[in-house]
Design an enzyme around this catalytic site. Sequence first.
Site, PDB file in Angstrom:
ATOM      1  CD  GLU A 472      -1.692  -2.510   1.189  1.00  0.00           C
ATOM      2  OE1 GLU A 472      -0.574  -2.782   1.680  1.00  0.00           O
ATOM      3  OE2 GLU A 472      -2.484  -3.405   0.811  1.00  0.00           O
ATOM      4  CG  HIS A 542     -12.299  -8.456   5.071  1.00  0.00           C
ATOM      5  ND1 HIS A 542     -11.679  -9.421   5.829  1.00  0.00           N
ATOM      6  CD2 HIS A 542     -11.651  -8.453   3.880  1.00  0.00           C
ATOM      7  CE1 HIS A 542     -10.715  -9.981   5.131  1.00  0.00           C
ATOM      8  NE2 HIS A 542     -10.665  -9.417   3.944  1.00  0.00           N
TER       9      HIS A 542
END
Length: 742
Positions: A472, A542
């Site tokens: 990322e 999530h």
Amino acid sequence: MATTKVDPKLNENNTAKKAKTYQGLTTQQLIDAYRIMFTSRRVDDREILLKRQQKIFFQISGAGHEAIGVAAAFALKASDWFYPYYRDRALCLALGATPYEMLLQGVGAADDPSSGGRQMPSHWAYQRLNIVTQSSPTGTQILQAIGCAEAGRYFAKYPKAAQKAEGDYRQFKDVQFQGDEITYVSLGDGTTSEGEFWEALNTASNRRLPVMFCVQDNEYAISVPVEVQTSGGNISRLVSGFPNFHFEEVDGTDPVIAYAAFKRAADHCRAGHGPAFVHAHVIRPYSHSLSDDERLYRPDSERQADAARDPVPRLQMFLLREGILDEKGINKIEKEIEEQLQADADRALEAAPPQPETIYDFVYSPALDPTSAQFDTRPAVAAPDTAADGKGPAAPNKSLNKTMADLINTTLRDEMRRDERVVIFGEDVADCSREEYLKQKLVKGKGGVFKLTAGLQSQFGSDRVFNSPIAEANIVGRATGMATRGLKPVVEIQFFDYIWPAMMQLRDELPIIRWRSNNAFSAPLVIRVAIGGYLTGGAIYHSQCGESIFTHIPGLRVVFPSNALDAAGLLRTAIRCDDPVLFLEHKRLYRETYGRAPYPGPDYMVPFGKAKVVQPGTDLTVITYGAVVPRALQAAQKLEREHRVSVELIDLRCLNPFDWDAIAASVKKTNRALIAYEDSLSWGYGAEIAARIADKLFHHLDAPVKRVAATDTFVAYQPILENAILPQAADLFRAMKELAEF
Ligand SMILES: Cc1ncc(C[n+]2csc(CCOP(=O)(O)OP(=O)(O)O)c2C)c(N)n1
Ligand SMILES: [Mg+2]
């Protein structure tokens, strides 16, 4: 010094004149090298003096690193790009920065061209020299340099993309590029321990980018010696397996040897063969900074051995030995430099400081205001959601109604068509990296784990839509470098839960580039992030929110739409505006029935910082956003039905900036406020809104300001637990009722 082994290739141009050269460097260049190296050292000495006199506030020197800075600058071109680190004073001087400019940064003057008094000295930024604004965190510049090189390559391949255009960020971004350009990036030996260094090597290698890495190995990172940082003590050995690189390991205290190495490295990069890695062994004669005393961890014997390799006296001896300058010549140069430096220091000490009123300048673009009417357009087709005037929903036409996922995809498609500078990358965003499978129609393509970018690679090609490694920081760092050069990356972070490796780039780099460089540089781009829970089984990793962590960062716009139409309009504003934008997309809302809308046309925009009144009311105000909007609406409608309580429901849509005027107008009317959000309660986004209401609207309140949010836990997997943790319509109903009854 290297006098005997002359590289014939480097000497070609000079054979006609038969003048003696040293690895291609003329005697005049060597005299210039000495002038720059001596100047560099004396600027350090001057700053040290000024610091001791408390006339400047910090000092970190380039001492011992002068030769390689000069050598690199001589081997590169003015049209190349530079991401230097704090020891690169000699490089910057050789490229054309002046000692006076450096001293202006030392005193923190308004006219400091690097930062206008906002950054410490040796944090280089010289727009005219392609020296991009640098910061203090070790290693954050490296991935940005990768993005810079990628942008240069992109513009060379698609020169039309560099053209200016009116009405969006392109109007304010000059693009310059050269087909054979190189991006130079330097770092210390200790900084090779940062993960971003390895991510950058991997991408430079894999994409064969013209990036010249320069590791300036002075064997220490503050007090930590190189063998503790680097397994085996030699970084060259560790990186030697990366394909497509040209490697050099040199004595960086010798400008002639270093120049030859940089020349070979530059030839490799310019020929398009890939990146280069120059590992230069240097010394650090002056402790780490003025805050450090190296005698605490380095014995005299070691420091004396270093001193014997000091590049400044070494070059002086070389010039004398080769008969290039005599003692008189050396003295003359040194005297000129000393006199000039005295004058520069006197002048810098007189320079005006910046005014306190300017502190807010350049947090955001001064040129383009995304909250303005310019970004307020009407949808081409009437939307079926509730209008702000409260006339109720338009008749839904199922076949025309698009989901949030559909309209985000369509907006990306429209903007890519309109603006060739838009590039998209991230994890799994491409249809298929092995593009021959697409061409042979063997596969349909993926286009994102949520399919938000489906079909974009097929339509716009692999130069504009491509997969990144699972890294990322790599995504955000490269995008930042690209945006600095004028591209408009619209990158994707696959799950908010995994944004954290990019946090250094997101906190210390991207949002602050404009401010710290006093508007000399900027990096407007969009980071799309799939966020949120209510997934039934999304669990800890999530389901996360956490938007307030990002609204706490000055310089970063944060958007969080709750429906398809707003998502389309806000995403378009995000892409066209001149600031970095974190665009939060709630996963649960991607394909929800709630908030679907017909395609609003290719120019539909919603301005930032403008809330939407989802439902007008008179008894209490509910302020919310994201996936809580439909839940709050459900609760409000039930409360109206069952208890005749009229709730005004405000969807903020944009969290930074946020619509204080809409909140204030509503609370003044209803005298009761509830803030509802999906993130955990404490320290969340609602805390700020509640504090402001309590502060500014105290006299209008008939009840305490209330919050409904998730519990102060993470989100659990088992649906019973998930329901208990995340705020439900029933929780909202209860809180609204209590507030109405207070
Ligand atoms: C991410 C980060 N961690 C820690 C620091 C504090 N720090 C500043 S310089 C430095 C040492 C860097 O050593 P090296 O990369 O070898 O460069 P040198 O100063 O020796 O040239 C450290 C730990 C920082 N600036 N950034
Ligand atoms: Mg070091």
